[in-house]
Design a protein around this motif. Structure first.
Motif, PDB file in Angstrom:
ATOM      1  N   ALA A  31       0.825  -0.790  -0.112  1.00  0.00           N
ATOM      2  CA  ALA A  31       0.240   0.144  -0.282  1.00  0.00           C
ATOM      3  C   ALA A  31       0.819   1.313  -0.015  1.00  0.00           C
ATOM      4  CB  ALA A  31      -1.090  -0.371   1.021  1.00  0.00           C
ATOM      5  N   ALA A  32       0.403   2.609  -0.228  1.00  0.00           N
ATOM      6  CA  ALA A  32       0.948   3.654  -0.222  1.00  0.00           C
ATOM      7  C   ALA A  32      -0.300   4.658  -0.575  1.00  0.00           C
ATOM      8  CB  ALA A  32       1.378   4.037  -1.642  1.00  0.00           C
ATOM      9  N   MET A  33       0.037   5.624   0.621  1.00  0.00           N
ATOM     10  CA  MET A  33      -0.330   7.532   0.738  1.00  0.00           C
ATOM     11  C   MET A  33       0.033   8.054   0.501  1.00  0.00           C
ATOM     12  SD  MET A  33      -2.583   7.018   3.828  1.00  0.00           S
ATOM     13  CE  MET A  33      -3.103   8.871   4.069  1.00  0.00           C
ATOM     14  N   MET A  34      -0.523   9.566   0.327  1.00  0.00           N
ATOM     15  CA  MET A  34       0.308  10.902   0.135  1.00  0.00           C
ATOM     16  C   MET A  34      -0.455  11.865  -0.075  1.00  0.00           C
ATOM     17  SD  MET A  34       3.360  12.417  -2.163  1.00  0.00           S
ATOM     18  CE  MET A  34       2.018  13.347  -3.043  1.00  0.00           C
ATOM     19  N   SER A  35      -0.191  12.419   1.190  1.00  0.00           N
ATOM     20  CA  SER A  35      -1.109  13.997   1.375  1.00  0.00           C
ATOM     21  C   SER A  35      -0.524  15.213   1.206  1.00  0.00           C
ATOM     22  CB  SER A  35      -2.112  13.680   2.777  1.00  0.00           C
ATOM     23  OG  SER A  35      -3.251  13.912   2.723  1.00  0.00           O
ATOM     24  N   MET A  36      -1.514  16.305   0.530  1.00  0.00           N
ATOM     25  CA  MET A  36      -0.425  17.162  -0.493  1.00  0.00           C
ATOM     26  C   MET A  36      -1.783  18.408   0.257  1.00  0.00           C
ATOM     27  SD  MET A  36       0.762  18.183  -3.379  1.00  0.00           S
ATOM     28  CE  MET A  36      -1.089  18.581  -4.546  1.00  0.00           C
ATOM     29  N   GLU A  37      -1.007  19.485   0.874  1.00  0.00           N
ATOM     30  CA  GLU A  37      -1.873  20.509   0.598  1.00  0.00           C
ATOM     31  C   GLU A  37      -2.082  21.270  -0.893  1.00  0.00           C
ATOM     32  OE1 GLU A  37      -2.320  24.444   3.869  1.00  0.00           O
ATOM     33  OE2 GLU A  37      -0.966  24.549   2.505  1.00  0.00           O
ATOM     34  N   ALA A  53       1.267  14.277   4.490  1.00  0.00           N
ATOM     35  CA  ALA A  53       1.886  12.651   4.948  1.00  0.00           C
ATOM     36  C   ALA A  53       1.762  11.972   3.685  1.00  0.00           C
ATOM     37  CB  ALA A  53      -0.044  11.950   5.389  1.00  0.00           C
ATOM     38  N   TRP A  54       3.368  11.320   4.354  1.00  0.00           N
ATOM     39  CA  TRP A  54       3.751   9.873   3.465  1.00  0.00           C
ATOM     40  C   TRP A  54       3.815   8.753   3.538  1.00  0.00           C
ATOM     41  CZ3 TRP A  54       7.246  12.312  -0.423  1.00  0.00           C
ATOM     42  CH2 TRP A  54       8.523  11.241  -1.341  1.00  0.00           C
ATOM     43  N   VAL A  66       2.400   7.970  -6.897  1.00  0.00           N
ATOM     44  CA  VAL A  66       1.942   7.985  -6.530  1.00  0.00           C
ATOM     45  C   VAL A  66       1.055   9.718  -6.141  1.00  0.00           C
ATOM     46  CG1 VAL A  66       0.614   8.466  -3.679  1.00  0.00           C
ATOM     47  CG2 VAL A  66       0.590   6.204  -4.646  1.00  0.00           C
ATOM     48  N   PHE A  67       3.316  10.069  -5.795  1.00  0.00           N
ATOM     49  CA  PHE A  67       3.538  11.540  -4.918  1.00  0.00           C
ATOM     50  C   PHE A  67       3.118  12.298  -6.912  1.00  0.00           C
ATOM     51  CE2 PHE A  67       6.578  14.795  -6.472  1.00  0.00           C
ATOM     52  CZ  PHE A  67       7.251  15.242  -5.416  1.00  0.00           C
ATOM     53  N   GLU A  68       3.434  11.561  -7.877  1.00  0.00           N
ATOM     54  CA  GLU A  68       2.763  12.972  -9.475  1.00  0.00           C
ATOM     55  C   GLU A  68       1.301  12.318  -9.144  1.00  0.00           C
ATOM     56  OE1 GLU A  68       4.516  11.468 -13.177  1.00  0.00           O
ATOM     57  OE2 GLU A  68       3.985   9.294 -12.167  1.00  0.00           O
ATOM     58  N   LEU A  69       0.887  11.613  -9.016  1.00  0.00           N
ATOM     59  CA  LEU A  69      -1.708  11.759  -9.591  1.00  0.00           C
ATOM     60  C   LEU A  69      -1.168  12.741  -8.431  1.00  0.00           C
ATOM     61  CD1 LEU A  69      -2.896  10.192 -11.288  1.00  0.00           C
ATOM     62  CD2 LEU A  69      -3.333   8.806  -9.612  1.00  0.00           C
ATOM     63  N   VAL A  70      -1.217  12.645  -7.026  1.00  0.00           N
ATOM     64  CA  VAL A  70      -1.496  13.512  -6.453  1.00  0.00           C
ATOM     65  C   VAL A  70      -1.239  15.245  -5.879  1.00  0.00           C
ATOM     66  CG1 VAL A  70      -1.053  14.219  -3.070  1.00  0.00           C
ATOM     67  CG2 VAL A  70      -1.188  11.489  -3.763  1.00  0.00           C
ATOM     68  N   GLY A  71       0.144  15.378  -7.490  1.00  0.00           N
ATOM     69  CA  GLY A  71       0.256  16.392  -7.699  1.00  0.00           C
ATOM     70  C   GLY A  71      -0.595  16.851  -8.557  1.00  0.00           C
ATOM     71  N   ALA A  72      -1.023  15.540  -9.313  1.00  0.00           N
ATOM     72  CA  ALA A  72      -2.366  16.461 -10.674  1.00  0.00           C
ATOM     73  C   ALA A  72      -2.885  16.846 -10.254  1.00  0.00           C
ATOM     74  CB  ALA A  72      -1.665  15.346 -11.520  1.00  0.00           C
ATOM     75  N   THR A 127      -5.184  13.671  -1.539  1.00  0.00           N
ATOM     76  CA  THR A 127      -4.628  12.462  -1.258  1.00  0.00           C
ATOM     77  C   THR A 127      -4.685  11.788  -1.894  1.00  0.00           C
ATOM     78  OG1 THR A 127      -5.097  12.891   1.214  1.00  0.00           O
ATOM     79  CG2 THR A 127      -4.496  10.245   0.780  1.00  0.00           C
ATOM     80  N   GLY A 128      -3.890  10.663  -2.043  1.00  0.00           N
ATOM     81  CA  GLY A 128      -4.144   9.415  -3.233  1.00  0.00           C
ATOM     82  C   GLY A 128      -3.743   8.091  -2.406  1.00  0.00           C
ATOM     83  N   VAL A 129      -3.988   7.413  -2.863  1.00  0.00           N
ATOM     84  CA  VAL A 129      -4.576   5.582  -1.861  1.00  0.00           C
ATOM     85  C   VAL A 129      -4.241   4.227  -3.007  1.00  0.00           C
ATOM     86  CG1 VAL A 129      -4.868   4.016  -0.267  1.00  0.00           C
ATOM     87  CG2 VAL A 129      -5.120   6.668  -0.162  1.00  0.00           C
TER      88      VAL A 129
END
Length: 775
Positions: free
Chosen positions: A427-433, A441-442, A573-579, A691-693
């Motif tokens: 699993a992986a998740m990242m949260s971004m403002e 969160a990473w 996940v990193f780039e998809l959350v940014g997009a 947030t992406g998961v």
């Protein structure tokens, strides 16, 4: 009985002998000091070294809310603090125990020295705090022979006096406490306070300070983890000393001595604590940064020794909520996966739909890519020897959700351990403002000790339907479609060679059927209708979609073919959350960032980030897209966030009774599921947090057999829900429950209910006339 002088001559004779002896001794001592200073007895520190003593200082990684996430160090986990940051009780304990006349001498305590000589050290030594500091900084371990020990002591005296001339008494105390090694990577008082008591030095209680001062005698011997009773008694000795020298009353000492010694052991290592995956990636990022940003003299900063302070965007509270959410859901999901992948139910478990030779190839690749294979190869072992070692049973510690700290001691062959680890979903998740790009969160996996591959940033996986919003955004942007415009759910084919595709492309819906109804774009995205998405990419062309996707920060290759509409490309996940942040940030892409500032040990700013932004979509288009994705959580695959979905499950009891999340606030999102349920995604957004998961097996052949369990809404969405429930429970986090901001002049209609009502009134229709239109 006094001396009787026979005559004046005898008196003056003895006086002369006394003064000659005194002068000889004084000159001898002075000569010894001078010779020691000149380096006759070995190297002595230069004046510059005394002014700037070199110690290894760990790099400190700080969270956005001011917590220490970790330290980076090779040997010394040291972060110095100033005298002003020390609690008064630890200074009092130190002076009372180690150097009662500290403020009355200039480095050497003559009274203490005389006492030590007279009683041969039985009533205490004579080393002052300044002498102990000089030993720590410049002398090193005590010499084993008597002559060497005497020479060391002389050098220690000389350096102590020099230190007293170079520093204030307060600075010497701070230096001494900062330099001392308390064991367990507790280098210096700040690390010791955090590791043994889980708090900052200024928060230490008096009895806790007494423990740390007591350890100064010999931290290896007075070890609170291994010798609790011994350290308890030593602590009480320190408290008695404080009472003796009136730092506290005897009543206070007696009261404190009666308290139990409560050690709150928090070992600090690179694989423990919060945000371990993030910290590992940050180390790599810092190494690249120091290569490109040398010091003024051309040398490189050392991220382990130079005492840098790295200010990150991670919020420790959000990070903890994220890690708990991942672990909680994945433990339950894994239990169901084990139920479905027994040998009786799946003969090729954990792999699905593979022949034995394909499984052998997977294990062969994993074996050759393992650390064991590489290490034995370096040792010169033959391939035959290496392969044999993989089939020899050995003791090892493996990952186990049902064991303490997820560690289980067992015996198995290394080859079996490879197969064993293949059974676990990752699993992986990242949260971004979205407004700032700050990563909050990473979480790169379930446990960094056993699963070191960071699925947030390393590699990439197919994204499935989470790519569809980029197709919809392109169509709305270029053709000014509205979420309320409708398209038929019928077979739709794109002819060969139109966009470089070799064969005719006729995508089917996930259920293999076509409803024949007209779906609004909002309903089509909510239900992930493939035929509508195919029509949209045909109208705008794959190249237009690729351009917008890349403008929104997707960096992995995207072929300009129609099939990308259904999410065939791979992203992390990193780039998809940014997009996705572009949608929530009113069409402005902000590149995700995780370091805001770096300072050296003196507080000089070495790096300060500059935001990277790009206007991609108009506010109107971005708001229309947010409105489209709100439909996903209102009536589509994300509706279980509202607590109205039922899924049968033999283990995951929470799902049997429905999804008890019951969010009522506006949420935009998109689920994604790839072929054979190999990858499950959920992208969830509220106005100030995206947030992406992702959830899936290490190998694509490790997956659930049915979409009931393997779809993104079952695998990934619950992690987002658990995470957000915890975030909303903490009001101080300020996570939005409000609506997404609507532009003042929203020119794209998003009110489909009103549009339907207007259509009925304009054409004088009733509901039966609109049976083939699904809003």
């Amino acid at each position: 009985m006094g001396i009787v002088w026979n005559d004046a001559a005898s008196y003056w004779k003895y006086i002369k002998i006394f003064w000659i002896t005194f002068l000889v001794i004084a000159l001898g001592v002075a000569s010894v000091f001078m010779m020691a200073s000149a380096g006759v007895f070995g190297d002595m520190p230069e004046f510059e070294q005394l002014e700037n003593p070199q110690t290894n200082l760990a790099t400190e990684i700080l969270s956005a809310d001011g917590e220490t996430l970790a330290k980076l160090y090779l040997s010394d986990n040291r972060t110095p603090i100033s005298y002003e940051e020390l609690p008064e009780n630890i200074v009092d304990a130190l002076i009372a125990t180690e150097d009662a006349r500290y403020y009355n001498h200039a480095g050497i305590d003559a009274r203490g020295f005389a006492r030590a000589v007279a009683y041969l050290g039985k009533k205490g030594g004579a080393s002052t705090i300044s002498q102990q500091l000089s030993r720590q900084l410049f002398i090193g371990p005590r010499a084993p022979d008597k002559q060497g020990a005497i020479i060391q002591k002389i050098k220690e005296w000389v350096i102590a006096v020099r230190l007293e001339r170079s520093y204030t008494k307060e600075e010497i105390i701070a230096m001494y406490l900062n330099i001392y090694d308390y064991n367990y990577n507790a280098d210096g008082i700040r690390s010791a306070a955090r590791i043994y008591f889980g708090k900052e030095p200024q928060d230490l209680r008096m009895e806790e300070s007494a423990v740390l001062v007591g350890m100064l005698k010999n931290s290896s011997y007075y070890n609170p983890i291994r010798r609790e009773e011994l350290v308890f008694n030593r602590r009480n000795t320190v408290l008695n000393q404080m009472a003796k020298y009136e730092k506290i009353t005897q009543e206070q000492a007696d009261s404190l001595k009666a308290l139990p010694m409560k050690i709150n052991f928090n070992p600090e290592s690179h694989r423990e604590g919060l945000a371990t995956y993030f910290r590992t990636y940050l180390q790599r990022w810092l190494k690249e940064w120091v290569d490109k940003n040398p010091k003024d003299d051309g040398s490189k900063y050392n991220i382990y020794n130079d005492g840098l302070t790295v200010y990150t965007t991670i919020d420790s509270r959000l990070q903890k909520n994220a890690e708990v959410a991942v672990q909680e859901h994945m433990k339950r999901l894994q239990a169901e996966f084990f139920v479905q992948n027994t040998k009786q139910r799946n003969a090729t478990a954990p792999f699905t739909d593979l022949e034995q030779h394909q499984i052998d190839n997977i294990l062969e690749r994993a074996m050759k890519n393992s650390a064991r294979w590489r290490a034995m190869k370096r040792e010169g072992k033959s391939e035959k020897e290496i392969r044999a070692s993989f089939r020899k049973a050995t003791k090892m510690t493996v990952f186990d959700y049902n064991s303490d700290s997820y560690d289980k001691d067992t015996t198995m062959t290394p080859l079996d351990s490879i197969r064993y680890y293949k059974t676990f979903l990752r699993a992986a998740m990242m949260s971004m403002e979205p407004q700032t790009g700050h990563v909050k969160a990473w979480v790169g996996g379930v446990d960094n000790t056993h699963f070191q591959y960071d699925n947030v940033i390393q590699g990439a996986r197919q994204v499935g339907s989470t790519f569809k919003p980029f197709v919809y955004a392109t169509a709305i942007d270029q053709l000014r479609y509205s979420p309320c415009d409708s398209f038929p759910d019928t077979q739709y084919c794109i002819e060969p060679l139109k966009y470089g595709n070799i064969e005719e492309w006729c995508p089917k819906n996930s259920n293999g059927k076509y409803s024949g109804k007209n779906f609004t774009l909002k309903r089509a995205l909510a239900s992930s209708v493939n035929t509508v998405t195919a029509q949209l990419i045909d109208k705008v062309g794959p190249a237009s979609v690729v351009k917008i996707a890349k403008d929104m920060g997707l960096t992995h290759p995207i072929p300009e073919v129609p099939s990308i509409a259904l999410g065939t490309p791979d992203f992390n996940v990193f780039e998809l959350v940014g997009a996705y942040g572009t949608f929530a940030n009113q069409g402005v892409y902000v590149k995700p960032i995780f370091v805001t500032r770096i300072e050296d040990k003196n507080g000089t700013v070495l790096y300060e980030y500059v935001p990277e932004t790009k206007d991609v979509l108009s506010k109107e288009v971005a708001y229309a897209m947010v409105n489209l994705m709100e439909g996903v959580t209102q009536s589509g695959s994300g509706a279980r966030l509202r607590g109205n979905a039922m899924v049968e499950n033999t283990v995951y009891k929470e799902i049997i009774t429905g999804y008890p999340y019951e969010f009522s606030n506006p949420i935009a999102g998109k689920t994604g599921t790839t072929q054979n349920q190999s990858d499950g995604w959920f992208m969830g957004m509220v106005p100030n947090l995206v947030t992406g998961v992702w959830v899936g097996g290490e190998d694509r052949s490790v997956h659930f057999d049915s979409s009931a369990y393997g779809q993104g809404a079952s695998m990934a969405l619950p992690i987002w829900a658990l995470y957000m429930k915890a975030n909303y429970a903490d009001k101080k986090l300020g996570i939005s429950k409000g609506a997404f901001p609507e532009p003042e002049n929203q020119t794209i209609n998003v009110d489909c209910a009103k549009m339907l009502e207007d259509l009925k009134n304009d054409l004088d229709l009733d509901d039966s006339d609109l049976d083939d239109l699904d809003f």
